[in-house]
Design an enzyme around this catalytic site. Structure first.
Site, PDB file in Angstrom:
ATOM      1  N   ASP A 190       0.984  -1.118   0.043  1.00 28.12           N
ATOM      2  CA  ASP A 190      -0.030  -0.095   0.001  1.00 28.12           C
ATOM      3  C   ASP A 190       0.929   1.288   0.084  1.00 28.12           C
ATOM      4  O   ASP A 190       1.813   1.350   0.922  1.00 28.12           O
ATOM      5  CB  ASP A 190      -0.721  -0.035   1.236  1.00 28.12           C
ATOM      6  CG  ASP A 190      -1.945   0.989   1.256  1.00 28.12           C
ATOM      7  OD1 ASP A 190      -1.756   2.105   0.766  1.00 28.12           O
ATOM      8  OD2 ASP A 190      -2.954   0.773   1.806  1.00 28.12           O
ATOM      9  N   TYR A 209      -2.606  -8.347  -7.197  1.00 29.08           N
ATOM     10  CA  TYR A 209      -2.700  -6.506  -7.425  1.00 29.08           C
ATOM     11  C   TYR A 209      -1.955  -5.959  -8.695  1.00 29.08           C
ATOM     12  O   TYR A 209      -2.314  -5.250  -9.257  1.00 29.08           O
ATOM     13  CB  TYR A 209      -2.057  -6.045  -6.267  1.00 29.08           C
ATOM     14  CG  TYR A 209      -3.166  -5.618  -5.253  1.00 29.08           C
ATOM     15  CD1 TYR A 209      -3.952  -4.456  -4.880  1.00 29.08           C
ATOM     16  CD2 TYR A 209      -3.459  -6.708  -4.266  1.00 29.08           C
ATOM     17  CE1 TYR A 209      -5.083  -4.294  -4.097  1.00 29.08           C
ATOM     18  CE2 TYR A 209      -4.560  -6.443  -3.299  1.00 29.08           C
ATOM     19  CZ  TYR A 209      -5.185  -5.478  -3.346  1.00 29.08           C
ATOM     20  OH  TYR A 209      -6.200  -5.171  -2.181  1.00 29.08           O
ATOM     21  N   GLU A 210      -0.682  -6.869  -9.045  1.00 30.38           N
ATOM     22  CA  GLU A 210      -0.175  -6.471 -10.342  1.00 30.38           C
ATOM     23  C   GLU A 210      -0.873  -6.447 -11.431  1.00 30.38           C
ATOM     24  O   GLU A 210      -0.915  -5.813 -12.174  1.00 30.38           O
ATOM     25  CB  GLU A 210       1.155  -7.180 -10.390  1.00 30.38           C
ATOM     26  CG  GLU A 210       1.936  -6.796 -11.541  1.00 30.38           C
ATOM     27  CD  GLU A 210       3.369  -7.410 -11.623  1.00 30.38           C
ATOM     28  OE1 GLU A 210       3.646  -8.030 -10.913  1.00 30.38           O
ATOM     29  OE2 GLU A 210       4.122  -6.910 -12.472  1.00 30.38           O
TER      30      GLU A 210
END
Ligand SMILES: C[S@@+](CC[C@H](N)C(=O)[O-])C[C@H]1O[C@@H](n2cnc3c(N)ncnc32)[C@H](O)[C@@H]1O
Length: 226
Positions: free
Chosen positions: A132, A208-209
């Site tokens: 994050d 997330y990538e």
């Protein structure tokens, strides 16, 4: 069979022999699957049954790097760390059942307690994957001066840090910290997939990538040491 809910995942996670969890708020205490409290600091060789080098993935989420690297390097050990049990469940279950990867373990706890889990020099490499960016809260970033000395304390003298991110803020901030703290910067790329030469490790794409790539964001990478 339908998708498992969070509660079902938590119940299963509690039985996984490759997972150590902190159940008390703001406490570093870890328990293994039989509920016994464990002290793992300096004793990871006992868990793995060998003293192969250890790579730690911080903010591991579902543990894609932990799993992917463990497959690439069976003679090394890999530990993913995240506070969220329902995410860790995915990687831990895969390592136990499908991948059958004995060189994988997970810690569900706060990264803030990292020095309680590893002795000085016990870790060879640390990967920080899509942490994050903590916009507006730089102190909480995983490359802040709050965390960097803790990594230094557990890394081997020739230990390496890898940071992969989509966030321009986290990337720029990490570069500033590397300069400010007089760390050694070995690699710095602000758009890795535009490079002619690719590192095999970059082939691993996290949850997330993949989302960031779908949005057309560029991926940045830093490798540094203390
Ligand atoms: C944006 S997600 C990235 C997850 C994964 N690496 C990926 O790329 O799909 C960030 C993760 O960091 C974890 N996290 C953030 N701060 C943490 C802390 N202090 N201790 C443990 N986990 C933390 C969150 O629970 C979350 O799973």
């Amino acid at each position: 069979m339908g998708k498992k809910g969070k509660l079902e995942k938590f119940a299963e996670l509690n039985s996984f022999k490759n997972v150590y969890q902190s159940f008390e708020v703001n406490s570093p205490n870890l328990r293994r699957s039989d509920g016994e409290m464990v002290q793992l600091k300096g004793k990871w060789a006992e868990h793995f049954g060998n003293d192969n080098p250890i790579t730690l993935e911080l903010a591991c989420g579902k543990g894609e790097y932990t799993i992917g690297l463990a497959k690439m390097y069976p003679k090394r050990n890999f530990i993913g760390m995240d506070a969220k049990g329902n995410r860790i469940w995915k990687g831990a279950k895969y390592a136990l059942e499908e991948g059958k990867l004995p060189n994988v373990a997970f810690i569900r706890s706060q990264i803030d307690f990292i020095e309680q889990y590893f002795a000085a020099g016990e870790v060879q490499e640390i990967w920080i994957t899509f942490a994050d960016p903590q916009l507006g809260k730089p102190r909480k970033r995983l490359s802040s001066p709050l965390f960097l000395p803790r990594y230094k304390n557990i890394l081997a003298a020739d230990g390496q840090m890898h940071l992969k991110t989509d966030s321009p803020e986290l990337y720029e901030y990490s570069l500033e910290m590397i300069e400010e703290q007089k760390l050694q910067l070995h690699e710095d790329h602000d758009d890795i997939y535009s490079l002619a030469e690719q590192k095999p490790e970059w082939e691993i794409k996290t949850y997330y990538e993949k989302m960031h790539l779908e949005k057309g964001l560029t991926i940045k990478y830093l490798r540094f040491s203390f």
